[in-house]
Design an enzyme around this catalytic site. Sequence first.
Site, mmCIF file in Angstrom:
data_model
loop_
_atom_site.group_PDB
_atom_site.id
_atom_site.type_symbol
_atom_site.label_atom_id
_atom_site.label_comp_id
_atom_site.label_asym_id
_atom_site.label_seq_id
_atom_site.Cartn_x
_atom_site.Cartn_y
_atom_site.Cartn_z
ATOM 1 N N TRP A 36 -3.871 -43.582 19.855
ATOM 2 C CA TRP A 36 -4.698 -43.502 18.933
ATOM 3 C C TRP A 36 -5.292 -42.169 19.477
ATOM 4 O O TRP A 36 -5.771 -41.946 19.950
ATOM 5 C CB TRP A 36 -5.971 -44.589 18.640
ATOM 6 C CG TRP A 36 -6.637 -43.214 17.931
ATOM 7 C CD1 TRP A 36 -6.661 -43.296 16.083
ATOM 8 C CD2 TRP A 36 -8.164 -43.406 17.856
ATOM 9 N NE1 TRP A 36 -7.261 -42.511 15.921
ATOM 10 C CE2 TRP A 36 -8.484 -42.922 16.298
ATOM 11 C CE3 TRP A 36 -8.795 -43.516 19.011
ATOM 12 C CZ2 TRP A 36 -9.814 -42.921 16.304
ATOM 13 C CZ3 TRP A 36 -10.193 -43.417 18.790
ATOM 14 C CH2 TRP A 36 -10.404 -42.309 17.133
ATOM 15 N N GLU A 90 -0.754 -45.884 17.008
ATOM 16 C CA GLU A 90 -2.035 -46.028 15.499
ATOM 17 C C GLU A 90 -2.481 -45.348 14.623
ATOM 18 O O GLU A 90 -2.833 -43.954 15.563
ATOM 19 C CB GLU A 90 -2.897 -46.387 16.423
ATOM 20 C CG GLU A 90 -4.531 -47.205 15.902
ATOM 21 C CD GLU A 90 -5.950 -47.404 16.240
ATOM 22 O OE1 GLU A 90 -5.333 -47.563 17.415
ATOM 23 O OE2 GLU A 90 -6.530 -48.640 15.889
ATOM 24 N N LYS A 135 -4.095 -43.987 11.139
ATOM 25 C CA LYS A 135 -5.593 -44.297 10.675
ATOM 26 C C LYS A 135 -6.008 -42.876 8.728
ATOM 27 O O LYS A 135 -5.347 -42.550 9.561
ATOM 28 C CB LYS A 135 -6.675 -43.597 11.958
ATOM 29 C CG LYS A 135 -8.106 -43.442 11.355
ATOM 30 C CD LYS A 135 -9.170 -43.374 12.405
ATOM 31 C CE LYS A 135 -10.503 -43.714 12.074
ATOM 32 N NZ LYS A 135 -10.979 -43.857 13.381
ATOM 33 N N ASP A 164 -4.180 -51.061 12.157
ATOM 34 C CA ASP A 164 -5.641 -50.965 12.394
ATOM 35 C C ASP A 164 -6.252 -51.971 10.912
ATOM 36 O O ASP A 164 -5.769 -50.643 9.902
ATOM 37 C CB ASP A 164 -6.575 -49.943 13.234
ATOM 38 C CG ASP A 164 -7.996 -50.589 13.429
ATOM 39 O OD1 ASP A 164 -8.820 -50.838 12.187
ATOM 40 O OD2 ASP A 164 -8.397 -50.436 14.299
ATOM 41 N N HIS A 207 -8.257 -48.826 8.738
ATOM 42 C CA HIS A 207 -7.829 -47.666 8.994
ATOM 43 C C HIS A 207 -6.864 -47.363 7.739
ATOM 44 O O HIS A 207 -5.778 -46.063 7.513
ATOM 45 C CB HIS A 207 -6.627 -47.190 10.689
ATOM 46 C CG HIS A 207 -7.344 -46.771 11.263
ATOM 47 N ND1 HIS A 207 -7.154 -46.682 12.578
ATOM 48 C CD2 HIS A 207 -8.925 -47.366 11.476
ATOM 49 C CE1 HIS A 207 -7.902 -46.501 13.605
ATOM 50 N NE2 HIS A 207 -9.273 -47.365 12.993
ATOM 51 N N HIS A 249 -5.079 -53.688 15.611
ATOM 52 C CA HIS A 249 -6.018 -53.737 16.177
ATOM 53 C C HIS A 249 -6.721 -54.634 14.321
ATOM 54 O O HIS A 249 -6.639 -54.301 13.320
ATOM 55 C CB HIS A 249 -6.721 -52.489 15.812
ATOM 56 C CG HIS A 249 -6.018 -52.273 17.029
ATOM 57 N ND1 HIS A 249 -6.908 -50.326 17.319
ATOM 58 C CD2 HIS A 249 -5.304 -52.228 18.493
ATOM 59 C CE1 HIS A 249 -6.306 -50.122 18.908
ATOM 60 N NE2 HIS A 249 -5.421 -51.849 19.300
ATOM 61 N N ASP A 266 -14.359 -47.822 8.127
ATOM 62 C CA ASP A 266 -13.607 -47.913 9.458
ATOM 63 C C ASP A 266 -15.368 -48.824 10.228
ATOM 64 O O ASP A 266 -14.997 -48.208 11.262
ATOM 65 C CB ASP A 266 -12.838 -47.329 9.988
ATOM 66 C CG ASP A 266 -12.402 -47.974 10.904
ATOM 67 O OD1 ASP A 266 -12.304 -49.056 11.445
ATOM 68 O OD2 ASP A 266 -12.614 -46.771 12.349
ATOM 69 N N ASP A 321 -15.816 -51.198 11.901
ATOM 70 C CA ASP A 321 -15.654 -51.726 12.453
ATOM 71 C C ASP A 321 -16.415 -53.097 13.361
ATOM 72 O O ASP A 321 -16.746 -53.803 14.213
ATOM 73 C CB ASP A 321 -15.556 -51.267 14.507
ATOM 74 C CG ASP A 321 -13.991 -50.414 14.093
ATOM 75 O OD1 ASP A 321 -13.202 -50.827 14.728
ATOM 76 O OD2 ASP A 321 -14.468 -49.422 14.249
ATOM 77 N N ASP A 358 -10.220 -55.105 17.378
ATOM 78 C CA ASP A 358 -10.775 -53.862 17.108
ATOM 79 C C ASP A 358 -11.725 -54.018 17.524
ATOM 80 O O ASP A 358 -12.482 -53.156 15.863
ATOM 81 C CB ASP A 358 -9.822 -52.728 17.302
ATOM 82 C CG ASP A 358 -10.689 -51.433 17.610
ATOM 83 O OD1 ASP A 358 -11.438 -51.020 17.686
ATOM 84 O OD2 ASP A 358 -9.560 -50.462 16.847
HETATM 85 C C1 RNT Z 1 -10.064 -45.827 16.494
HETATM 86 C C2 RNT Z 1 -9.261 -46.854 17.027
HETATM 87 C C3 RNT Z 1 -9.431 -47.089 18.451
HETATM 88 C C4 RNT Z 1 -10.327 -47.024 18.437
HETATM 89 C C5 RNT Z 1 -10.394 -48.355 20.119
HETATM 90 C C6 RNT Z 1 -11.878 -47.999 20.854
HETATM 91 O O1 RNT Z 1 -10.653 -45.589 15.182
HETATM 92 O O2 RNT Z 1 -9.502 -47.602 15.957
HETATM 93 O O3 RNT Z 1 -7.949 -48.025 18.412
HETATM 94 O O4 RNT Z 1 -11.146 -48.350 18.197
HETATM 95 O O5 RNT Z 1 -9.497 -47.036 20.902
HETATM 96 ZN ZN ZN Z 2 -7.640 -49.089 16.819
#
Ligand code: RNT
Ligand code: ZN
Length: 417
Positions: free
Chosen positions: A183, A224, A226, A257, A260, A284, A292, A294, A324
């Site tokens: 990523w 990954e 985003k 993810d 994302h 993720h 985003d 998390d 994640d």
């Molecule tokens: C960031 C991504 C990535 C991170 C991790 C820590 O937006 O989601 O995957 O969260 O690598």
């Molecule tokens: Zn991620």
Amino acid sequence: MSNIAKAYELAKETYAAIGVDTDAVLEWMKGIKISLQCWQGDDVKGFLFGGPLTGGIQATGNYPGAARTPDELRQDIEKALSFVPGKHKVNLHAIYADTNEKVDLDELEPRHFKSWVDWAKEKGLGLDFNPTCFSHPMSSSGFTISSADEKIRGFWIEHCKRSRKIGEYFGRELGQKCVTNFWFPDGYKDNPIDKEAPRIRMKSALDEVFSEKIDPKFNLDAIESKVFGIGAESYTVASNEFSFGYAVANKKALCLDAGHFHPTEVISDKISSVLLYTDELLLHVSRPVRWDSDHVVILDDELNAIAQSLVRTNLIDRTHIGLDFFDASINRVAAWIIGTRNMLKALMKAKLEPTELLKEIELKGDYTARLALTEEFKSYPFGAVWNYYCESMGVPATESWLCEVKNYEKDILSKRG
Ligand code: RNT
Ligand code: ZN
């Protein structure tokens, strides 16, 4: 017979009546592996550098007790896993190297992760890996492997190459494939003129990173995508189209993810499309709240939908499930337990569905029955099956784990400075 076992026997009959074999579901659950993100334990700080978290991601909160050393982090992960049924994986980032050497990201070697491998072997865990392309002076421009500066680009290419070698080492040593996820936060805060050049540079940098053949038995590369990051709101190099295109063209896995994409866009509906064109997929699993953010994964509609997409047509066989999220505002060990148990619960719920029957009904065009049955099945006794699974796997069936985590907080976490 315990009450949990009694409730299970009744639930088993209820599910049998719709053609679902709960014993088989329990067996199937034992084979599921979730990859626990190590970075929930210390708010993505790692052990190599003391700097702030950059790259457009943020951990908010200052709950006491974050792990400060590899040993503390391992202790916390062990605690969390003791409340999660099954055998799982731990997902490391490069900044979690366990070494006394002063080593930069372009110098990392497998030996810097030996303690993690020894520990994983001892605990029967798998390991996954990520290059850390953020929180570093070489990423301060907002660009890493797509930088126009050759020196910066070269630094990150070297780091990524080395990361694959570490992944290969994990896979070889542990006898289970490591997923190494790439990523990159690269992007612009404001509208760029040239959106193409960084993507051309990233594409050729990735080609260089992946130029070395590595046995796919040991390491799987994933990219990954985003949509945006904090401070990079206008343009992200590794967008969905870039990452999906690269993965398809180069036989890599895509990493989806959950946070994302645009706020109403969900990854559950992307899984069956992506896997038509890639062999494998990495998830993720996260919970975006307005952005985003998390947040810790809860058992919400999207989590159930992700699980259904994986289970109903067996796409789970080609999918690696990683978590994640990183919430620094609550007990971090509890965060792992809540999120991981929820992921497993969602998969179990999906597996307790009489999918073949529903598919037949759908093919016949009886959408009334499809809706009626899926709604009725929502109140089937899933909880009794989950509780029995936990009990039979030697972990607490219900919230009794919370009391133990509170004790752990009192005895261990609260004593960390
Ligand atoms: C960031 C991504 C990535 C991170 C991790 C820590 O937006 O989601 O995957 O969260 O690598
Ligand atoms: Zn991620």
